[in-house]
Design an enzyme around this catalytic site. Structure first.
Site, PDB file in Angstrom:
ATOM      1  N   ARG A   1       0.821  -1.217   0.000  1.00  0.00           N
ATOM      2  CA  ARG A   1       0.000   0.000   0.000  1.00  0.00           C
ATOM      3  C   ARG A   1       0.857   1.269   0.000  1.00  0.00           C
ATOM      4  NH1 ARG A   1      -4.572   2.534   3.616  1.00  0.00           N
ATOM      5  NH2 ARG A   1      -6.021   2.935   1.920  1.00  0.00           N
TER       6      ARG A   1
ATOM      7  N   HIS B   1       0.277   4.183  -2.740  1.00  0.00           N
ATOM      8  CA  HIS B   1      -0.172   5.531  -2.387  1.00  0.00           C
ATOM      9  C   HIS B   1       0.844   6.610  -2.750  1.00  0.00           C
ATOM     10  CE1 HIS B   1      -3.876   4.854   0.366  1.00  0.00           C
ATOM     11  NE2 HIS B   1      -3.860   4.042  -0.665  1.00  0.00           N
TER      12      HIS B   1
ATOM     13  N   HIS C   1      -5.796  -6.354  -3.432  1.00  0.00           N
ATOM     14  CA  HIS C   1      -6.508  -6.570  -2.162  1.00  0.00           C
ATOM     15  C   HIS C   1      -6.531  -8.041  -1.759  1.00  0.00           C
ATOM     16  CE1 HIS C   1      -8.786  -2.466  -2.333  1.00  0.00           C
ATOM     17  NE2 HIS C   1      -7.552  -2.358  -1.893  1.00  0.00           N
TER      18      HIS C   1
ATOM     19  N   TRP D   1      -9.630  -9.361   2.856  1.00  0.00           N
ATOM     20  CA  TRP D   1     -10.486  -9.721   1.716  1.00  0.00           C
ATOM     21  C   TRP D   1     -10.521 -11.236   1.505  1.00  0.00           C
ATOM     22  CZ3 TRP D   1      -7.691  -5.299   2.109  1.00  0.00           C
ATOM     23  CH2 TRP D   1      -8.336  -4.093   1.796  1.00  0.00           C
TER      24      TRP D   1
ATOM     25  N   ASP E   1     -14.829  -2.506  -4.307  1.00  0.00           N
ATOM     26  CA  ASP E   1     -14.569  -3.863  -4.829  1.00  0.00           C
ATOM     27  C   ASP E   1     -15.802  -4.353  -5.595  1.00  0.00           C
ATOM     28  OD1 ASP E   1     -12.016  -4.150  -3.475  1.00  0.00           O
ATOM     29  OD2 ASP E   1     -13.099  -4.610  -1.625  1.00  0.00           O
TER      30      ASP E   1
HETATM   31  C1  HEM Z   1      -9.684   0.643  -6.578  1.00  0.00           C
HETATM   32  C2  HEM Z   1      -9.583   1.594  -5.664  1.00  0.00           C
HETATM   33  C3  HEM Z   1      -9.070   1.304  -4.283  1.00  0.00           C
HETATM   34  C4  HEM Z   1      -9.675   1.655  -3.116  1.00  0.00           C
HETATM   35  C5  HEM Z   1     -10.968   2.441  -2.982  1.00  0.00           C
HETATM   36  C6  HEM Z   1      -8.869   1.124  -2.042  1.00  0.00           C
HETATM   37  C7  HEM Z   1      -9.174   1.265  -0.700  1.00  0.00           C
HETATM   38  C8  HEM Z   1      -8.521   0.633   0.335  1.00  0.00           C
HETATM   39  C9  HEM Z   1      -8.897   0.680   1.724  1.00  0.00           C
HETATM   40  C10 HEM Z   1     -10.072   1.459   2.303  1.00  0.00           C
HETATM   41  C11 HEM Z   1      -8.025  -0.092   2.406  1.00  0.00           C
HETATM   42  C12 HEM Z   1      -8.001  -0.356   3.919  1.00  0.00           C
HETATM   43  C13 HEM Z   1      -6.933   0.504   4.616  1.00  0.00           C
HETATM   44  C14 HEM Z   1      -6.856   0.191   6.086  1.00  0.00           C
HETATM   45  O1  HEM Z   1      -7.879   0.355   6.771  1.00  0.00           O
HETATM   46  O2  HEM Z   1      -5.781  -0.205   6.559  1.00  0.00           O
HETATM   47  C15 HEM Z   1      -7.089  -0.636   1.459  1.00  0.00           C
HETATM   48  C16 HEM Z   1      -6.067  -1.486   1.765  1.00  0.00           C
HETATM   49  C17 HEM Z   1      -5.165  -1.972   0.866  1.00  0.00           C
HETATM   50  N1  HEM Z   1      -5.061  -1.602  -0.458  1.00  0.00           N
HETATM   51 FE1  HEM Z   1      -6.465  -0.630  -1.521  1.00  0.00          FE
HETATM   52  N2  HEM Z   1      -7.789   0.491  -2.562  1.00  0.00           N
HETATM   53  C18 HEM Z   1      -7.860   0.578  -3.931  1.00  0.00           C
HETATM   54  C19 HEM Z   1      -6.926   0.129  -4.832  1.00  0.00           C
HETATM   55  C20 HEM Z   1      -5.730  -0.467  -4.479  1.00  0.00           C
HETATM   56  C21 HEM Z   1      -4.640  -0.720  -5.385  1.00  0.00           C
HETATM   57  C22 HEM Z   1      -4.596  -0.279  -6.847  1.00  0.00           C
HETATM   58  C23 HEM Z   1      -3.674  -1.351  -4.655  1.00  0.00           C
HETATM   59  C24 HEM Z   1      -2.311  -1.821  -5.083  1.00  0.00           C
HETATM   60  C25 HEM Z   1      -1.909  -1.937  -6.326  1.00  0.00           C
HETATM   61  C26 HEM Z   1      -4.176  -1.521  -3.311  1.00  0.00           C
HETATM   62  C27 HEM Z   1      -3.529  -2.162  -2.289  1.00  0.00           C
HETATM   63  C28 HEM Z   1      -4.008  -2.274  -1.002  1.00  0.00           C
HETATM   64  C29 HEM Z   1      -3.420  -3.155   0.001  1.00  0.00           C
HETATM   65  C30 HEM Z   1      -2.287  -4.132  -0.219  1.00  0.00           C
HETATM   66  C31 HEM Z   1      -4.163  -2.960   1.181  1.00  0.00           C
HETATM   67  C32 HEM Z   1      -3.948  -3.646   2.529  1.00  0.00           C
HETATM   68  C33 HEM Z   1      -3.137  -2.751   3.448  1.00  0.00           C
HETATM   69  C34 HEM Z   1      -2.782  -3.377   4.789  1.00  0.00           C
HETATM   70  O3  HEM Z   1      -2.783  -4.604   4.900  1.00  0.00           O
HETATM   71  O4  HEM Z   1      -2.460  -2.619   5.716  1.00  0.00           O
HETATM   72  N3  HEM Z   1      -5.412  -0.932  -3.232  1.00  0.00           N
HETATM   73  N4  HEM Z   1      -7.410  -0.178   0.199  1.00  0.00           N
END
Ligand code: HEM
Length: 242
Positions: A28, A32, A154, A170, A200
């Protein structure tokens, strides 16, 4: 050829990620940093500005101080690597260590300084659906297919109530990079303990995107092949090369 610096940083990142089991958050942090890019004016992207306030304090970046602190430990040992490279390499090494595809990595991104921080609101909102995802990802230069495949990240990690307001992983194997995210989001409701974000489920709103979700749910090799290409593109958005 992989440089000695890249080899050393990769080894230290891999050891750290294994020890802390922090694959999700390391993916992430790279996403970001890169995902602020605007192709309209060339601002944002993989330039390391996430290390500075105000960008570090943007709502979407809540919790990423943990990943940045892990990266700071590596940077202290290898000061020659830029933050921009480090955040992207952390993401790529985490995916590889979790069993995901090998993502081509080119070293040499230059760091931008604090005045280059982007305004808040460039990263996607998990409560929204395709029109919003298109606004955000088209601005970065991606298309619908790339929105679908990148969402497959995810498969790793989890949401945390105190960071985004959402809670839980997820998939039931959140430190393994595979195609289970796509299998899970096709289910009407999340399995107990698992999460479906509105963003999602948005991938099922339109027939072309839904068809791609179904392809990836049944063909992991195709997912890996397309994911590696899209993630490499993500990791190079807006990069200024030394
Ligand atoms: C499509 C639009 C996307 C939205 C709206 C979104 C939103 C989110 C949200 C709300 C979380 C939870 C954060 C938390 O509470 O710790 C999250 C986690 C995460 N996102 Fe996304 N995301 C998106 C796309 C992506 C993309 C493109 C990637 C990487 C290429 C990604 C990788 C991740 C990963 C790996 C986590 C887990 C983080 C952790 O384990 O702490 N996301 N995302």
């Amino acid at each position: 050829m992989v440089s000695e610096l890249e080899k050393a940083v990769r080894a230290d990142l891999q050891a750290l990620i294994k020890e802390k089991n922090c694959h999700g958050i390391m993916v992430r942090v790279g996403w970001h940093d890169a995902g602020t890019y605007s192709k309209e004016d060339g601002t944002g992207g993989s330039n390391g500005t996430q290390r500075f306030a105000p960008e570090s304090a943007h709502g979407a970046n809540t919790g990423l101080d943990i990943a940045r602190a892990f990266c700071d430990d590596i940077k202290a040992k290898h000061p020659e690597i830029s933050y921009a490279d480090l955040y992207q390499l952390a993401s790529i090494v985490a995916i590889e260590d979790a069993g995901g595809p090998v993502i081509p990595f080119r070293m040499g991104r230059k760091d931008a300084e604090a005045p280059m921080c982007t305004p808040d609101g460039r990263l996607p909102d998990a409560d929204k659906r395709m029109p919003h995802l298109r606004d955000v990802f088209y601005r970065m230069g991606f298309n619908d297919a790339e929105i679908v495949v990148l969402s497959g990240a995810h498969t790793l990690g989890a949401a945390h109530k105190d960071r985004s307001g959402f809670d839980g992983p997820w998939t039931s194997n959140p430190n393994t990079f595979d195609n289970s995210y796509f299998k899970e989001i096709l289910k009407e409701a999340p399995a107990p303990g698992l999460l479906h974000l509105p963003s999602d489920k948005a991938l099922l709103d339109e027939p072309e995107c839904k068809a791609l979700v179904e392809t990836y749910a049944s063909d992991q090799a195709k997912f890996f092949e397309d994911y590696a290409k899209a993630h490499q593109k993500l990791s190079e958005l807006g990069a200024v090369w030394a």
